[in-house]
Design an enzyme around this catalytic site. Structure first.
Site, PDB file in Angstrom:
ATOM      1  N   GLN A 180       0.822  -1.215   0.000  1.00 60.56           N
ATOM      2  CA  GLN A 180       0.000   0.000   0.000  1.00 60.56           C
ATOM      3  C   GLN A 180       0.854   1.262   0.000  1.00 60.56           C
ATOM      4  O   GLN A 180       0.359   2.357  -0.269  1.00 60.56           O
ATOM      5  CB  GLN A 180      -0.925   0.008   1.223  1.00 60.56           C
ATOM      6  N   CYS A 328      -9.943  -7.324   0.301  1.00 63.77           N
ATOM      7  CA  CYS A 328      -9.515  -8.722   0.243  1.00 63.77           C
ATOM      8  C   CYS A 328     -10.449  -9.621   1.053  1.00 63.77           C
ATOM      9  O   CYS A 328     -10.403 -10.832   0.945  1.00 63.77           O
ATOM     10  CB  CYS A 328      -8.085  -8.859   0.752  1.00 63.77           C
TER      11      CYS A 328
END
Length: 377
Positions: A180, A328
């Site tokens: 990220q 996710c």
């Protein structure tokens, strides 16, 4: 109905320049990079050019860059090799990590009977550096610290320099899931030594299904996939060359235009924060996501003053994409493990939404999302 995509922490749209680079490669340079003929040599040259370019951005050696199918594979490669090949008997992490790390170290703990320790986190999602230092100073157990650079739900930025310093003083391996962070936080592996990092192209406007690990050349790894000598013997299988070309192009665009994009997206995020405060009394922000100095500029985790059933569903009906946690875990009935670890029982019952932005978003879209939120809350 206009579609508004505010879920860029889950995945980003492909940059048109990346699409063009990939299409050109697929048309003109389709050879197998392991083949010895001209087609193969041309593909191999482009593959190695991408590897060298990536290495130059992170101030490491090209031989340390290993292409993978994404961040989860890169994390697994590092963690399994740390235990199986480097003799790690203890892993120190946090309860806020991505499941690519949490589930992997849980599996390693069961399979190899290694010790797993999770650091304490405060209500803002910060680790206790003193606790980490005390743990690393106790005993001589071979240890790896695994802490993500940017939390994918909160946007909190790890003080990687401090963690690296603590690890180096105690001869401890340091792994960071930087999936990220890449494209959103500068990473210089000479300036801040991190032994192992992971990346995934789809987080910075590249294609899905491709990423890389950077593995400190001091350490010898073994492949998890067998069947060929690709990737310096560390990952069998014909390289996904057109996606690697797309990854390299996307990374170049992200880092070459980093400051320009940072200023633009930071302004958009601040504009959204102010609009939320002005229009929804009692709004709060989880973790450090409101703090421009300690959170990534593209993530804002918003806590509404009450529980709002089906808010994400109703936003989706209005053409607005956002997330209640990590994408996710989509389809799972479980709440966010990150928010569950930092919020009080009372605050955890309130509705929280992660909004995440990119260079393709606009203030007009922010205004439309605010209008929708006011109507739904």
């Amino acid at each position: 109905m206009q579609k508004i995509y505010f879920d860029n922490a889950a995945t980003t749209p492909l940059d048109p320049n990346v699409i063009r680079a990939m299409a050109e490669h697929m048309t003109d340079n389709f050879g197998n990079p392991s083949s010895s003929h001209g087609f193969g040599r041309k593909a191999k040259a482009e593959l190695e050019t991408a590897r060298k370019k990536i290495a130059s951005y992170f101030n490491c050696s090209a031989s340390e860059v290993v292409f993978t199918a994404g961040g989860s594979e890169a994390d697994n490669m590092v963690l399994y090799n740390a235990v199986k090949e480097l003799g790690v008997k203890r892993i120190i992490s946090s309860p806020l990590e991505h499941h690519a790390v949490l589930h992997t170290i849980e599996a390693l703990g069961k399979e190899f009977d290694i010790e797993i320790i999770y650091l304490s986190v405060n209500p803002q999602g910060e680790i206790d550096h003193g606790e980490l230092e005390n743990l690393l100073n106790s005993g001589d157990t071979k240890t790896l610290v695994s802490l993500m650079l940017v939390n994918n739900e909160l946007g909190n930025i790890l003080d990687a320099s401090r963690v690296s310093e603590i690890c180096k003083k105690t001869n401890t391996l340091f792994h960071s899931d930087t999936v990220q962070g890449i494209g959103h936080v500068p990473i210089d592996l000479k300036g801040i030594p991190i032994d192992f990092i992971a990346a995934s192209a789809h987080k910075f406007h590249g294609p899905k299904g491709v990423g890389f690990a950077i593995i400190n050349k001091e350490y010898k790894f073994e492949p998890m996939l067998h069947g060929g000598e690709q990737e310096m013997g560390l990952r069998a299988g014909t390289e996904n060359t057109h996606s690697i070309v797309g990854l390299s192009k996307a990374l170049s665009l992200a880092l070459d235009h980093f400051e320009e994009d940072r200023l633009y997206i930071s302004d958009l995020k601040q504009y959204f924060i102010e609009a939320l405060r002005n229009n929804i009394p009692g709004i709060e922000f989880n973790g450090l996501s409101e703090n421009p100095d300690r959170s990534a500029f593209h993530i804002l985790n918003v806590r509404f003053p009450r529980e709002i059933p089906m808010l994400l569903f109703n936003l989706d009906l209005k053409g607005i994409a956002a997330s209640g946690g990590s994408a996710c875990q989509s389809g799972s009935s479980k709440g966010s493990h990150v928010l569950g670890a930092i919020l009080s029982e009372e605050d955890a019952k309130l509705t929280s939404v992660r909004f995440s932005f990119s260079k393709f978003n606009t203030r007009k879209e922010v205004d439309q999302v605010i209008e929708a939120l006011v109507s739904l809350t």
